[in-house]
Design a protein around this motif. Structure first.
Motif, mmCIF file in Angstrom:
data_model
loop_
_atom_site.group_PDB
_atom_site.id
_atom_site.type_symbol
_atom_site.label_atom_id
_atom_site.label_comp_id
_atom_site.label_asym_id
_atom_site.label_seq_id
_atom_site.Cartn_x
_atom_site.Cartn_y
_atom_site.Cartn_z
ATOM 1 N N GLY A 18 0.790 -1.231 0.000
ATOM 2 C CA GLY A 18 0.000 0.000 0.000
ATOM 3 C C GLY A 18 0.824 1.283 0.000
ATOM 4 O O GLY A 18 0.355 2.308 -0.487
ATOM 5 N N ASP A 21 1.107 2.549 -3.488
ATOM 6 C CA ASP A 21 -0.140 3.170 -3.951
ATOM 7 C C ASP A 21 -0.314 4.554 -3.347
ATOM 8 O O ASP A 21 -0.774 5.490 -4.004
ATOM 9 N N ARG A 304 -0.534 -9.341 0.826
ATOM 10 C CA ARG A 304 0.738 -9.841 1.316
ATOM 11 C C ARG A 304 0.375 -10.891 2.349
ATOM 12 O O ARG A 304 -0.537 -10.680 3.162
ATOM 13 N N LYS A 309 -1.941 -9.889 8.407
ATOM 14 C CA LYS A 309 -3.133 -10.031 7.564
ATOM 15 C C LYS A 309 -4.052 -11.156 8.036
ATOM 16 O O LYS A 309 -5.066 -11.451 7.400
ATOM 17 N N TYR A 371 -10.173 -8.109 -8.562
ATOM 18 C CA TYR A 371 -11.112 -7.100 -8.044
ATOM 19 C C TYR A 371 -12.329 -6.983 -8.962
ATOM 20 O O TYR A 371 -13.459 -6.834 -8.513
HETATM 21 P P1 ADP Z 1 -0.343 -3.501 2.684
HETATM 22 O O1 ADP Z 1 0.227 -2.177 2.364
HETATM 23 O O2 ADP Z 1 -0.357 -3.822 4.131
HETATM 24 O O3 ADP Z 1 0.256 -4.610 1.874
HETATM 25 P P2 ADP Z 1 -2.837 -2.461 1.555
HETATM 26 O O4 ADP Z 1 -4.208 -3.025 1.572
HETATM 27 O O5 ADP Z 1 -2.659 -1.097 2.108
HETATM 28 O O6 ADP Z 1 -1.894 -3.506 2.289
HETATM 29 O O7 ADP Z 1 -2.278 -2.409 0.050
HETATM 30 C C1 ADP Z 1 -2.079 -3.549 -0.688
HETATM 31 C C2 ADP Z 1 -1.760 -3.186 -2.131
HETATM 32 O O8 ADP Z 1 -0.891 -4.203 -2.663
HETATM 33 C C3 ADP Z 1 -2.983 -3.201 -3.016
HETATM 34 O O9 ADP Z 1 -2.759 -2.351 -4.137
HETATM 35 C C4 ADP Z 1 -3.062 -4.658 -3.478
HETATM 36 O O10 ADP Z 1 -3.773 -4.792 -4.696
HETATM 37 C C5 ADP Z 1 -1.596 -4.966 -3.658
HETATM 38 N N1 ADP Z 1 -1.227 -6.380 -3.468
HETATM 39 C C6 ADP Z 1 -1.132 -7.050 -2.299
HETATM 40 N N2 ADP Z 1 -0.720 -8.314 -2.522
HETATM 41 C C7 ADP Z 1 -0.565 -8.442 -3.856
HETATM 42 C C8 ADP Z 1 -0.148 -9.522 -4.719
HETATM 43 N N3 ADP Z 1 0.190 -10.700 -4.216
HETATM 44 N N4 ADP Z 1 -0.112 -9.298 -6.049
HETATM 45 C C9 ADP Z 1 -0.463 -8.081 -6.551
HETATM 46 N N5 ADP Z 1 -0.846 -7.040 -5.802
HETATM 47 C C10 ADP Z 1 -0.897 -7.206 -4.468
#
Ligand code: ADP
Length: 494
Positions: A18, A21, A304, A309, A371
């Motif tokens: 995240g 993002d 992750r 999680k 999604y």
């Molecule tokens: P964190 O930052 O704790 O991993 P968040 O929910 O804030 O969790 O953000 C997760 C981001 O990473 C999202 O954009 C999600 O789509 C992406 N993501 C998590 N795991 C994967 C994966 N295995 N493959 C692709 N994108 C992933």
């Protein structure tokens, strides 16, 4: 206003979760509203250079003092999706950012301490430095400390420090401080950088909290949790002492990346007015992951795979979804070998049957398709600073089933039990981190999907209607930046 966002990640060129993002979305929104923004990042070897335009070295090179000996560091400028970048590319035998991944190295503390030292060296020689430095997580916690100690308090106050996960604090050997030229004896005291529970270690996040001009978490509820509950992971008192400059700002999502109407990764774009088109994406998802076409709801996990999680609950959810007549798609990546093994053996046990697909790895395109095509997404986190997956899922008409913690509690409102109006209810929420509580929420979701499809559709629509954009959060950050500038002299600089 001129803002430099200093971070270990920035999507889409260097993303592990995240944080990537966050930087991309906030930078885009601030640029849209007329601010001057730069993202300062390590020049990882895994950085997706093919997405960076105009990449070129900018002279002169930096000499970054590190461990008594200067390390030469190139600075590269370029831009990604209109976001100006400054990349720090050191040349030394340590190959700090040449490790084929962003995190997870034994010397992460040195790697990111070097990055902070390089940022300081760059900052110190700028004629017109940025008005605000926006630092993120433990990797840049040392930066407010370095700025204060080496540049003076006026600069220190112009730092905003955002915490995306208090579970990772950067507890390191004090010698790290020495390597970047800080006075270990002066800083390793209980009121400065000494870890509150392991006083022999320096806590870089504590340094960032104490020295930054403003500190925030990525949701209001998580701000309360870290100050008032064990979610503070030992830093409750530090947060409490900083309460005058501490708050929570809920993350947004970047709608140019995460918008079903415009998403280039999905087979068919759709929106609130064309929800039936989601069925095409569902079909494509099934084709992509080898699930049969059938009248069953698709549960999804995109995560992750980290203890945070709720990995045990995720494994239980996979079994329960299948037992209750659903289908399951899981996309998960793990840096923890024990957790990775547990999911490998679950995969071996369940196989890739017609109703179940577990994909262990990181796949951006598949995440978008999940999604768009799934019916429900499971997020049983033990703690969740904000959580973006529930926000993205809701935008794509996928109903979240979440544990009531952190940002999940701030954004998901239970279809049955919420005190919100029906139009504001958008998912399923449970409290206890137990299999029984998870099953209760999942079974309520399946029952609605089966017996009252029109209400389930309504729930999807309620989620899609929500405003999870960066508009409001970006305005909130701007207010903070302005306040930081007002607090620091010289007048008229912002
Ligand atoms: P964190 O930052 O704790 O991993 P968040 O929910 O804030 O969790 O953000 C997760 C981001 O990473 C999202 O954009 C999600 O789509 C992406 N993501 C998590 N795991 C994967 C994966 N295995 N493959 C692709 N994108 C992933």
């Amino acid at each position: 206003m001129h803002i430099a966002m200093v971070s270990a990640e920035c999507a889409p060129i260097a993303k592990a979760g995240g944080l990537g993002d966050f930087v991309q979305g906030l930078a885009h929104e601030l640029i849209k509203s007329g601010e001057t923004v730069e993202v300062w990042l390590p020049a990882y070897d895994v950085l997706r250079r093919e997405l960076v335009s105009g990449l070129a070295e900018t002279e002169p090179r930096l000499q970054v003092p590190f461990g008594g000996q200067p390390i030469e560091c190139r600075l590269l400028r370029g831009s990604v999706e209109g976001i100006p970048l400054l990349l720090f590319d050191p040349h030394s035998e340590h190959r700090f950012f040449g490790r084929s991944r962003i995190y997870g190295e034994a010397d992460d503390a040195e790697r990111f301490a070097f990055f902070c030292g390089a940022v300081l060296a760059h900052f110190a020689r700028l004629d017109r430095p940025p008005d605000v430095l926006h630092c993120n997580d433990w990797q840049t916690g040392l930066l407010p400390v370095l700025l204060a100690e080496k540049q003076g308090e006026e600069v220190q106050t112009r730092t905003c420090y955002t915490l995306h996960n208090v579970g990772y604090q950067g507890k390191v050997a004090p010698s790290i401080l020495e390597q970047v030229g800080l006075d270990v004896a002066a800083l390793m005291t209980p009121d400065r950088l000494a870890d509150p529970h392991e006083p022999g270690l320096a806590n870089l996040m504590v340094g960032g909290i104490r020295y930054a001009g403003f500190v925030n978490t990525v949701s209001p509820r998580y701000a309360w949790e870290v100050r008032s509950t064990e979610q503070g992971m030992g830093l409750q008192a530090v947060f409490d002492e900083s309460r005058h400059k501490f708050g929570g700002i809920l993350n947004g999502i970047d709608e140019s990346v995460w918008g079903p109407e415009v998403d280039a990764h999905i087979p068919v774009n759709f929106g609130l007015g064309s929800l039936p088109k989601k069925a095409v994406n569902r079909r494509e998802l099934r084709l992509r992951v080898g699930l049969r076409e059938t009248e069953k709801p698709i549960f999804a996990v995109v995560s992750r795979l980290d203890r945070q999680k709720g990995v045990d609950l995720i494994q239980h959810a996979v079994r329960y979804a299948l037992a209750e007549g659903g289908q399951m798609v899981l996309l998960g990546s793990s840096l923890d070998p024990e957790i990775a093994r547990a999911f490998e053996s679950l995969k071996a046990e369940l196989g890739s049957g017609p109703d179940c697909h577990l994909e262990l790895g990181y796949d951006e395109a598949l995440a978008h398709l999940i999604y768009a095509g799934a019916d429900m997404i499971l997020i049983p986190s033990l703690y969740e600073p904000c959580g973006l997956t529930q926000l993205i899922a809701m935008k794509y008409g996928t109903v979240p089933i979440v544990r009531r913690v952190g940002g999940l509690a701030d954004t998901v409102f239970d279809a049955h039990y919420s005190d919100k109006s029906f139009e504001a209810r958008n998912g399923y929420v449970f409290d206890d981190a137990t299999e029984a509580a998870l099953e209760d929420a999942m079974s309520r979701a399946i029952a609605l999907w089966r017996r009252f499809p029109q209400y389930f559709r309504q729930l999807r629509a309620n989620g899609m209607r929500g405003d999870y954009s960066w508009r409001k959060p970006a305005r909130d950050y701007l207010k903070i930046y302005r306040r930081l500038c007002e607090l620091s002299a010289p007048a008229g600089s912002c």
